[in-house]
Design a protein around this motif. Structure first.
Motif, PDB file in Angstrom:
ATOM      1  N   LYS A  22      41.143  33.344  41.706  1.00 35.86           N
ATOM      2  CA  LYS A  22      40.302  32.521  42.577  1.00 35.86           C
ATOM      3  C   LYS A  22      40.689  31.050  42.468  1.00 35.86           C
ATOM      4  O   LYS A  22      41.021  30.553  41.391  1.00 35.86           O
ATOM      5  CB  LYS A  22      38.830  32.654  42.186  1.00 35.86           C
ATOM      6  N   ARG A  23      40.603  30.368  43.592  1.00 35.25           N
ATOM      7  CA  ARG A  23      40.763  28.917  43.553  1.00 35.25           C
ATOM      8  C   ARG A  23      39.401  28.242  43.521  1.00 35.25           C
ATOM      9  O   ARG A  23      39.304  27.041  43.270  1.00 35.25           O
ATOM     10  CB  ARG A  23      41.583  28.427  44.752  1.00 35.25           C
ATOM     11  N   ASP A  24      38.342  29.004  43.792  1.00 31.64           N
ATOM     12  CA  ASP A  24      36.966  28.518  43.689  1.00 31.64           C
ATOM     13  C   ASP A  24      36.128  29.646  43.111  1.00 31.64           C
ATOM     14  O   ASP A  24      35.893  30.660  43.768  1.00 31.64           O
ATOM     15  CB  ASP A  24      36.428  28.103  45.062  1.00 31.64           C
ATOM     16  N   GLU A  25      35.690  29.473  41.859  1.00 28.63           N
ATOM     17  CA  GLU A  25      34.968  30.529  41.156  1.00 28.63           C
ATOM     18  C   GLU A  25      33.593  30.809  41.763  1.00 28.63           C
ATOM     19  O   GLU A  25      33.130  31.955  41.779  1.00 28.63           O
ATOM     20  CB  GLU A  25      34.787  30.144  39.675  1.00 28.63           C
ATOM     21  N   LYS A  26      32.934  29.784  42.265  1.00 27.33           N
ATOM     22  CA  LYS A  26      31.584  29.959  42.802  1.00 27.33           C
ATOM     23  C   LYS A  26      31.598  30.624  44.165  1.00 27.33           C
ATOM     24  O   LYS A  26      30.813  31.538  44.443  1.00 27.33           O
ATOM     25  CB  LYS A  26      30.874  28.604  42.891  1.00 27.33           C
ATOM     26  N   LEU A  27      32.483  30.193  45.035  1.00 27.89           N
ATOM     27  CA  LEU A  27      32.524  30.710  46.400  1.00 27.89           C
ATOM     28  C   LEU A  27      33.459  31.916  46.555  1.00 27.89           C
ATOM     29  O   LEU A  27      33.556  32.481  47.643  1.00 27.89           O
ATOM     30  CB  LEU A  27      32.958  29.602  47.362  1.00 27.89           C
ATOM     31  N   MET A  31      43.208  32.814  45.680  1.00 31.93           N
ATOM     32  CA  MET A  31      44.451  32.056  45.602  1.00 31.93           C
ATOM     33  C   MET A  31      45.432  32.479  46.696  1.00 31.93           C
ATOM     34  O   MET A  31      46.301  31.703  47.082  1.00 31.93           O
ATOM     35  CB  MET A  31      45.109  32.265  44.236  1.00 31.93           C
ATOM     36  N   ASN A  32      45.284  33.725  47.158  1.00 32.80           N
ATOM     37  CA  ASN A  32      46.214  34.225  48.178  1.00 32.80           C
ATOM     38  C   ASN A  32      45.493  35.200  49.107  1.00 32.80           C
ATOM     39  O   ASN A  32      44.459  35.778  48.742  1.00 32.80           O
ATOM     40  CB  ASN A  32      47.410  34.931  47.533  1.00 32.80           C
ATOM     41  N   SER A  33      46.001  35.365  50.287  1.00 32.08           N
ATOM     42  CA  SER A  33      45.464  36.365  51.209  1.00 32.08           C
ATOM     43  C   SER A  33      45.858  37.756  50.709  1.00 32.08           C
ATOM     44  O   SER A  33      46.836  37.911  49.977  1.00 32.08           O
ATOM     45  CB  SER A  33      46.013  36.135  52.620  1.00 32.08           C
ATOM     46  N   SER A  34      45.101  38.761  51.122  1.00 28.60           N
ATOM     47  CA  SER A  34      45.357  40.118  50.648  1.00 28.60           C
ATOM     48  C   SER A  34      45.191  41.112  51.793  1.00 28.60           C
ATOM     49  O   SER A  34      44.707  40.766  52.877  1.00 28.60           O
ATOM     50  CB  SER A  34      44.403  40.467  49.499  1.00 28.60           C
ATOM     51  N   LEU A  35      45.573  42.358  51.529  1.00 37.65           N
ATOM     52  CA  LEU A  35      45.484  43.394  52.554  1.00 37.65           C
ATOM     53  C   LEU A  35      45.167  44.724  51.883  1.00 37.65           C
ATOM     54  O   LEU A  35      45.693  45.036  50.813  1.00 37.65           O
ATOM     55  CB  LEU A  35      46.797  43.488  53.323  1.00 37.65           C
ATOM     56  N   ASP A 155      41.927  36.995  54.945  1.00 43.96           N
ATOM     57  CA  ASP A 155      42.590  35.698  55.095  1.00 43.96           C
ATOM     58  C   ASP A 155      41.981  34.732  54.086  1.00 43.96           C
ATOM     59  O   ASP A 155      40.767  34.507  54.094  1.00 43.96           O
ATOM     60  CB  ASP A 155      42.389  35.186  56.522  1.00 43.96           C
ATOM     61  N   MET A 156      42.802  34.160  53.210  1.00 43.65           N
ATOM     62  CA  MET A 156      42.297  33.269  52.175  1.00 43.65           C
ATOM     63  C   MET A 156      41.536  32.073  52.747  1.00 43.65           C
ATOM     64  O   MET A 156      40.611  31.566  52.123  1.00 43.65           O
ATOM     65  CB  MET A 156      43.447  32.771  51.291  1.00 43.65           C
ATOM     66  N   LEU A 189      37.565  44.898  29.447  1.00 41.88           N
ATOM     67  CA  LEU A 189      37.739  43.567  30.031  1.00 41.88           C
ATOM     68  C   LEU A 189      37.514  43.690  31.532  1.00 41.88           C
ATOM     69  O   LEU A 189      38.262  44.377  32.222  1.00 41.88           O
ATOM     70  CB  LEU A 189      39.154  43.038  29.752  1.00 41.88           C
ATOM     71  N   SER A 190      36.482  43.046  32.042  1.00 45.47           N
ATOM     72  CA  SER A 190      36.175  43.173  33.460  1.00 45.47           C
ATOM     73  C   SER A 190      37.259  42.553  34.315  1.00 45.47           C
ATOM     74  O   SER A 190      38.048  41.727  33.841  1.00 45.47           O
ATOM     75  CB  SER A 190      34.829  42.490  33.770  1.00 45.47           C
ATOM     76  N   SER A 191      37.290  42.937  35.580  1.00 50.39           N
ATOM     77  CA  SER A 191      38.274  42.362  36.503  1.00 50.39           C
ATOM     78  C   SER A 191      38.103  40.856  36.575  1.00 50.39           C
ATOM     79  O   SER A 191      39.083  40.105  36.592  1.00 50.39           O
ATOM     80  CB  SER A 191      38.094  42.975  37.900  1.00 50.39           C
ATOM     81  N   ARG A 192      36.863  40.429  36.627  1.00 52.92           N
ATOM     82  CA  ARG A 192      36.581  38.992  36.746  1.00 52.92           C
ATOM     83  C   ARG A 192      37.114  38.233  35.537  1.00 52.92           C
ATOM     84  O   ARG A 192      37.739  37.171  35.671  1.00 52.92           O
ATOM     85  CB  ARG A 192      35.064  38.791  36.899  1.00 52.92           C
ATOM     86  N   GLU A 193      36.902  38.770  34.342  1.00 47.16           N
ATOM     87  CA  GLU A 193      37.385  38.112  33.124  1.00 47.16           C
ATOM     88  C   GLU A 193      38.908  38.144  33.046  1.00 47.16           C
ATOM     89  O   GLU A 193      39.547  37.148  32.680  1.00 47.16           O
ATOM     90  CB  GLU A 193      36.783  38.802  31.902  1.00 47.16           C
ATOM     91  N   GLY A 194      39.482  39.295  33.396  1.00 42.65           N
ATOM     92  CA  GLY A 194      40.933  39.420  33.350  1.00 42.65           C
ATOM     93  C   GLY A 194      41.619  38.502  34.338  1.00 42.65           C
ATOM     94  O   GLY A 194      42.663  37.901  34.049  1.00 42.65           O
ATOM     95  N   MET A 195      41.020  38.396  35.513  1.00 44.35           N
ATOM     96  CA  MET A 195      41.561  37.529  36.552  1.00 44.35           C
ATOM     97  C   MET A 195      41.560  36.068  36.097  1.00 44.35           C
ATOM     98  O   MET A 195      42.557  35.350  36.230  1.00 44.35           O
ATOM     99  CB  MET A 195      40.719  37.699  37.820  1.00 44.35           C
TER     100      MET A 195
END
Length: 333
Positions: A22-27, A31-35, A155-156, A189-195
């Motif tokens: 994430k480039r913004d943890e709250k919102l 960091m990149n678009s995905s599919l 779209d990011m 380790l949660s996804s959020r923590e690992g990320m």
């Protein structure tokens, strides 16, 4: 008001071009678009209703009233809808996950997509799906994509209003996926923590972000051309690059288990025998295998014979999130 109960269903999705960071943890701005590909085998059903006499929200998951920490997380998400709708009434959430929770099978995606879809109707917001995807994103990033069916791009964007999802193809051209449940235990380790750890410490992460954009462009071209082989090659390479970033973190970590490696080797072997199939993994040990729907039964048989204690689960292409009452109206996608 107290009798109004809205039930929604949303399916999980598997990212083919990964969201990792994430480039913004709250919102929850990525960091990149995905599919991704939405899957019909795994889903969450969620019912919401008003509690006009209550001083707090109630969150019941799989029949169990959740503890304060989980209640607060859900209340913060509900607040997004309450604030937008101009209401303050407390809400009861009753959710059933037909997905193993916190095991790398994207349960949070279907959970928040279903909850958001239900709240959208309960609060009278009735947002279109693109706008709704910006709301559910703030509960779980991957939920953004579960609002839609088929192949979906997140779209990011540049801000909270345009970081949204859209369907780019209905995936109705012989597409399927097999999931091999290596482990359905809750992750240490949660996804959020690992990320977060990866973004902050991995020397490999900047290269991941740079390549992810290129991978997205290439996979969209493959989808437009209905080129399954190219689709699979890009999917497999992108997933492994994501997992590679974790090995560069401080401290290094991995979601893989010994059986994970054996499954990956078997998929490669099957492909070498003339059955095109490609693996990918989210933040967990379970392996997903992208294949042609017409060849899924044959590939599944080989996998099940090899791993009889970890029988694979077939999934066709899932539809977008919908209200269960919409089935009768013919409005489901």
């Amino acid at each position: 008001m107290t009798e109004k109960r809205i039930t929604a269903r949303a399916h999980t999705n598997i990212a083919l071009i990964k969201y990792w960071g994430k480039r913004d943890e709250k919102l929850f701005l990525p960091m990149n678009s995905s599919l991704s590909l939405t899957l019909d085998a795994f889903y969450t059903d969620t019912t919401t209703s008003f509690l006009p006499e209550s001083q707090e929200d109630i969150f019941i998951l799989n029949g169990v009233t959740q503890e304060k920490k989980e209640q607060e997380k859900i209340s913060a998400f509900i607040d997004l809808f309450r604030e937008a709708a101009g209401i303050s009434t407390k809400i009861k959430v009753e959710s059933t996950n037909h997905v193993p929770t916190a095991a790398g099978l994207a349960s949070s995606a279907s959970a928040f997509a279903a909850l958001g879809t239900s709240l959208n109707e309960l609060t009278g917001m009735k947002m279109d799906k693109t706008t709704l995807s910006t709301f559910v994103r703030q509960g779980s990033g991957s939920a953004t994509r579960s609002i839609f069916g088929g192949f979906v791009e997140w779209d990011m964007g540049t801000n909270s209003f345009d970081s949204c999802a859209k369907q780019i193809d209905d995936a109705s051209w012989d597409i399927a996926m097999l999931t091999i449940p290596v482990s359905t235990d809750k992750k240490k380790l949660s996804s959020r923590e690992g990320m977060k750890l990866t973004v902050e410490t991995s020397a490999f992460y900047p290269a991941w972000v740079a390549q992810a954009g290129k991978d997205l462009h290439m996979i969209k071209e493959a989808i437009a051309a209905k080129d399954f082989i190219r689709l699979g090659e890009i999917t497999e390479a992108n997933g492994m690059k994501m997992h590679g970033t974790m090995l560069g973190a401080i401290p290094p970590f991995s979601y893989w288990e010994p059986l994970t490696v054996k499954v990956l080797q078997k998929v490669t072997e099957i492909r070498g025998q003339g059955l095109p199939c490609y693996y990918t993994m989210d933040a967990g040990p379970n392996v997903k295998v992208l294949c042609r729907k017409s060849q899924a039964a044959e590939i599944k048989q080989i996998l099940d014979d090899t791993f009889p204690e970890n029988l694979s689960i077939f999934s066709g292409v899932g539809q977008g999130a919908y209200l269960l009452t919409d089935i009768e109206k013919g409005r489901n996608e």
